[in-house]
Design a protein around this motif. Structure first.
Motif, short mmCIF file in Angstrom:
data_model
loop_
_atom_site.label_atom_id
_atom_site.label_comp_id
_atom_site.label_asym_id
_atom_site.label_seq_id
_atom_site.Cartn_x
_atom_site.Cartn_y
_atom_site.Cartn_z
N ARG A 27 36.65 41.00 44.67
CA ARG A 27 37.69 40.57 45.67
C ARG A 27 38.58 39.48 45.17
NH1 ARG A 27 33.93 39.00 50.66
NH2 ARG A 27 32.96 37.92 49.03
N ALA A 28 39.82 39.28 45.39
CA ALA A 28 40.66 38.37 44.97
C ALA A 28 41.49 37.94 46.07
CB ALA A 28 41.64 39.16 43.77
N TRP A 29 41.86 36.67 46.18
CA TRP A 29 42.43 35.96 47.05
C TRP A 29 43.67 35.40 46.52
CZ3 TRP A 29 37.21 36.00 47.02
CH2 TRP A 29 36.67 36.58 48.37
N ALA A 30 45.03 35.56 46.90
CA ALA A 30 46.05 34.93 46.20
C ALA A 30 46.20 33.57 47.43
CB ALA A 30 47.20 35.57 46.46
N ILE A 31 46.30 32.51 46.62
CA ILE A 31 46.31 30.99 47.23
C ILE A 31 47.64 30.26 47.20
CG2 ILE A 31 45.19 28.79 47.50
CD1 ILE A 31 43.37 31.26 48.03
N GLY A 32 48.34 30.16 48.31
CA GLY A 32 49.79 29.70 48.19
C GLY A 32 49.84 28.15 48.08
N ALA A 33 50.98 27.62 48.06
CA ALA A 33 51.35 26.03 47.92
C ALA A 33 50.55 25.33 48.69
CB ALA A 33 52.95 26.05 47.98
N ARG A 34 50.28 25.69 49.97
CA ARG A 34 49.72 24.89 50.77
C ARG A 34 48.41 25.29 51.18
NH1 ARG A 34 54.01 27.05 52.97
NH2 ARG A 34 53.06 28.50 54.13
N GLY A 35 47.71 25.89 50.15
CA GLY A 35 46.09 26.08 50.12
C GLY A 35 45.99 27.48 50.94
N GLU A 36 47.01 28.18 51.67
CA GLU A 36 46.84 29.28 52.51
C GLU A 36 46.38 30.49 51.76
OE1 GLU A 36 50.86 29.73 51.28
OE2 GLU A 36 49.43 27.99 51.64
N ILE A 37 45.87 31.29 52.19
CA ILE A 37 45.44 32.55 51.64
C ILE A 37 46.83 33.29 51.90
CG2 ILE A 37 44.29 34.84 51.68
CD1 ILE A 37 41.79 33.29 52.77
N ALA A 38 47.47 33.84 50.77
CA ALA A 38 48.77 34.48 50.91
C ALA A 38 48.46 36.01 50.50
CB ALA A 38 49.74 33.74 50.07
N GLY A 39 47.56 36.59 50.21
CA GLY A 39 47.35 37.81 49.71
C GLY A 39 45.83 38.12 49.67
N PHE A 40 45.40 39.50 49.82
CA PHE A 40 43.95 39.68 49.53
C PHE A 40 43.99 41.30 49.03
CE2 PHE A 40 39.44 39.94 49.92
CZ PHE A 40 39.20 41.33 50.40
N ARG A 41 42.93 41.30 47.89
CA ARG A 41 42.89 42.45 47.32
C ARG A 41 41.51 42.58 47.15
NH1 ARG A 41 47.10 45.62 44.11
NH2 ARG A 41 47.07 47.21 45.56
N MET A 42 40.95 43.97 47.16
CA MET A 42 39.39 44.29 46.92
C MET A 42 39.23 45.55 46.11
SD MET A 42 36.15 44.08 49.32
CE MET A 42 36.65 45.85 50.08
N SER A 43 38.46 45.71 45.23
CA SER A 43 38.23 47.13 44.72
C SER A 43 36.72 47.03 44.62
CB SER A 43 39.03 47.07 43.34
OG SER A 43 38.16 46.59 42.15
N ALA A 44 36.36 48.49 44.06
CA ALA A 44 34.95 48.99 43.98
C ALA A 44 34.47 48.61 42.24
CB ALA A 44 34.50 50.22 44.57
N SER A 45 35.48 47.85 41.84
CA SER A 45 35.13 47.77 40.08
C SER A 45 34.39 46.54 39.88
CB SER A 45 36.71 47.75 39.50
OG SER A 45 37.30 48.82 39.63
N GLY A 46 33.05 46.62 40.42
CA GLY A 46 31.93 45.68 40.15
C GLY A 46 31.49 45.57 38.83
N MET A 47 30.84 44.40 38.57
CA MET A 47 30.21 44.28 37.18
C MET A 47 29.72 45.49 36.66
SD MET A 47 27.17 43.39 35.40
CE MET A 47 26.20 42.50 36.83
N ALA A 48 29.00 46.16 37.44
CA ALA A 48 27.98 47.31 37.05
C ALA A 48 28.80 48.58 36.58
CB ALA A 48 27.05 47.42 38.37
N LYS A 49 30.12 48.39 36.91
CA LYS A 49 30.75 49.71 36.27
C LYS A 49 31.56 49.33 35.26
CE LYS A 49 30.93 51.29 41.15
NZ LYS A 49 31.96 51.41 42.30
N LEU A 50 31.57 48.25 34.81
CA LEU A 50 32.52 47.73 33.63
C LEU A 50 31.69 47.44 32.42
CD1 LEU A 50 34.78 45.38 35.83
CD2 LEU A 50 35.22 47.94 35.27
N HIS A 51 32.45 47.47 31.15
CA HIS A 51 32.37 46.96 30.00
C HIS A 51 32.99 45.68 29.76
CE1 HIS A 51 32.08 46.16 25.63
NE2 HIS A 51 31.09 47.03 25.70
N SER A 52 32.23 44.75 29.01
CA SER A 52 33.03 43.61 28.93
C SER A 52 34.71 43.38 28.67
CB SER A 52 32.19 42.36 27.79
OG SER A 52 32.13 43.04 26.67
#
Length: 309
Positions: A27-52
């Motif tokens: 999960r990722a949140w884009a944080i804007g200049a005033r500390g607000e959440i300006a965007g959000f994205r999520m994927s199923a690419s968790g640690m268990a599915k990835l190589h370093s």
């Protein structure tokens, strides 16, 4: 699969990116200049599915549309991204200690000049041996929500955590594999057909929770007893599934209660996860406060970022 906020056009006032990278999801949140959440994205690419070697590419694919063309963007990440099997091993800080510490972030190696990635270390405990990773950031976020600095925190999940706080420091914690055991038993054990239902019987759940508090429940025997009840007593799958949950959650709470006073218990999680714990704890006479896991995670990452500046 990627889930995103309604608008994913380039974010002109993007200041930094907050990331919670767990075993199953990113999960990722884009944080804007005033500390607000300006965007959000999520994927199923968790640690268990990835190589370093795949973490940087995966993150870039997720947040690419947010990034400016020239200046690098700071990323602060918590969770299993810092495990041995993650992007890099961010290590642990030993309790008792504050949940997060100034200038303790670990810089992750990157090939792209568009990202500067820092990872929050987890916490470890020698006796009994235990570790948490990601929850330390949620606890920091919880403390930003005016929760008592000396309290008990319940964090239901696949591996449920119970954390004792004293004067804003993590004193100790315990992990219970309650969620994982529930899934294994309900979906893969000899009991699976007996508990094949999505319905809920609150009174059955609470009865099982109460039984566990008496200290006389032979858990392994009671679990097989679910199958026996389906064959002999003709108990319904809904009844037996609720009893399964009550036995596991009740056993967990019974162990924790050995060292609990009358503190109010803060429960962090989604509504689905926190509901049975709140029901069980309030049935046993405890006061509870519910906090949304996403909100405290973002608040904690903001605190990490503040301490890193």
């Amino acid at each position: 699969m990627i889930s995103e906020s309604p608008s994913e056009s380039p974010i002109l006032d993007l200041q930094w990116i907050a990331v919670d990278w767990g075993t199953s999801n990113l999960r990722a949140w884009a944080i804007g200049a005033r500390g607000e959440i300006a965007g959000f994205r999520m994927s199923a690419s968790g640690m268990a599915k990835l190589h370093s070697r795949e973490f940087e590419r995966t993150l870039l694919e997720l947040v690419n549309s947010w990034l400016p063309n020239k200046e690098p963007v700071s990323v602060v990440a918590c969770g299993m991204v810092g495990a041995k099997q993650g992007w890099l091993d961010a290590g642990y800080r030993k309790v008792p200690c504050e949940p997060i510490k100034r200038n303790s972030l670990i810089r992750a190696p990157t090939e792209s000049s568009r990202l500067v990635v820092s990872i929050v270390p987890g916490l470890s405990q020698d006796r009994p041996a235990d570790v948490i990773r990601g929850e330390e950031t949620q606890i920091a976020g919880l403390l930003e929500k005016n929760i008592s600095e000396s309290s008990v925190v319940s964090m239901p999940g696949t591996h449920s955590k119970w954390v004792k706080l004293r004067e804003a420091n993590v004193q100790s914690f315990r992990t219970f594999m309650t969620g994982e055991l529930y899934s294994l038993i309900a979906d893969h054990s000899v009991v699976r057909n007996a508990v094949a239902s999505s319905e809920w019987r609150e009174e059955v759940f609470l009865e099982a929770v109460e039984e566990c508090q008496k200290g006389q429940v032979a858990l392994a025997a009671e679990l097989f007893g679910l199958r026996a009840r389906s064959l002999i007593a003709d108990d319904s799958p809904a009844t037996l599934r609720s009893r399964l949950s009550g036995l596991l959650v009740g056993h967990e709470i019974a162990e924790v209660r050995k060292s609990l006073g009358q503190e109010e218990i803060a429960i962090i999680g989604s509504d689905e996860l926190t509901k049975p714990y709140r029901s069980a704890l309030e049935h046993l006479g405890y006061r509870t406060t519910i906090l949304d896991s996403e909100q405290v995670t973002v608040a904690g990452l903001k605190k990490v970022r503040e301490l890193a500046d």
